[in-house]
Design an enzyme around this catalytic site. Structure first.
Site, PDB file in Angstrom:
ATOM      1  N   ASP A  10      23.018  73.933  71.898  1.00 21.96           N
ATOM      2  CA  ASP A  10      21.766  73.562  71.250  1.00 21.96           C
ATOM      3  C   ASP A  10      20.812  72.883  72.216  1.00 21.96           C
ATOM      4  OD1 ASP A  10      22.602  74.549  68.809  1.00 21.96           O
ATOM      5  OD2 ASP A  10      23.407  72.622  68.138  1.00 21.96           O
TER       6      ASP A  10
ATOM      7  N   TYR B  88      35.011  70.135  74.856  1.00 23.13           N
ATOM      8  CA  TYR B  88      33.736  69.421  74.836  1.00 23.13           C
ATOM      9  C   TYR B  88      33.982  67.929  75.042  1.00 23.13           C
ATOM     10  CZ  TYR B  88      30.922  73.342  73.068  1.00 23.13           C
ATOM     11  OH  TYR B  88      30.253  74.542  72.928  1.00 23.13           O
TER      12      TYR B  88
END
Length: 244
Positions: free
Chosen positions: A52, A110
């Site tokens: 994003d 992540y």
């Protein structure tokens, strides 16, 4: 024909995510501009995932096909000549023609960085979420183990997602403090849209007492987005590793 697997890293601050969009500058667009200058044509580039706006990557993998017999080390050097300073090519190797950077991925890791200092730090504002309330990282690390294993994470997915299969297998989750910085590290076989940021936001609810001790497993099982926490801001999120 050769298929090249190229690894890059990028600072996502200036970009509206990875994937090409209309009327917005993205990482893929800028990378393809560099590819066009190196290879003389605008090659089709396939990435390992989407990220994003404002999200960063320590390791992002993509492939392209070419007839040119240019060595991998020269590909890296040439790309870095044309890439801006906030994107860097770090590795290149040949793979089989049936290799896909997304579908052949076994897992991704992540890291979410949270700055827990009492005062703002302008040098981390684009790279970590400034959260002022005191956090017990060891307590959150223990509670985060409820995420481990295969679960339906539909309650940890943005309402914008249209993915039908919401089951994911979380292989590891840790919460560790280093000074004023707290690192949330999670590895899974795949992630839903905003899943990591919602996981972090949910653990912050745990920290605030909005989700009680040992209640997280019930929140996950409920598959109810309203019971999970807020979506943490994007600037703290990094795609850290892609495992093939």
């Amino acid at each position: 024909m050769r298929r090249l697997l190229i690894t890059i890293k990028y600072d996502g601050t200036a970009y509206h995510g990875y994937q090409v969009q209309n009327n917005a500058v993205t990482v893929q667009q800028v990378f393809q501009n560099a590819v066009e200058k190196v290879f003389g044509e605008r090659l089709d580039v396939k990435g390992c995932s989407r990220t994003d706006s404002g999200v960063h990557a320590n390791m992002y993998c993509l492939t392209l096909d070419t007839d040119m017999n240019i060595g991998c080390e020269n590909v890296i050097m040439a790309l870095n000549t044309f890439l801006p300073e906030d994107i860097a090519a770090t590795d290149c190797r040949e793979v089989s023609m049936d290799f896909h950077p997304r579908y052949d991925c076994k897992s991704k890791e992540y890291v979410y960085k949270l700055y827990n200092g009492s005062r703002p730090d302008p040098f981390v504002r684009n790279y970590a979420y400034h959260y002022r309330r005191s956090i017990d990282a060891d307590y959150l690390n223990r509670q985060a183990q409820a995420f481990l294993g295969k679960h339906d994470f539909s309650g940890f997915c943005s309402v914008k997602s249209d993915v039908e299969d919401t089951v994911r297998d979380v292989k590891a989750f840790s919460v560790k403090r280093d000074g004023d910085m707290i690192y949330f590290t999670v590895e899974a076989d795949g992630f839903l849209y905003n899943m990591v940021r919602i996981m972090v936001g949910t653990l912050l609810f745990v920290s605030e007492g909005k989700i009680k001790e040992n209640e997280l497993a019930d929140v996950i099982a409920s598959r109810d987005r309203k019971r999970a926490g807020k979506t943490a801001p994007p600037q703290g999120l990094y795609l850290n590793r892609v495992i093939y």
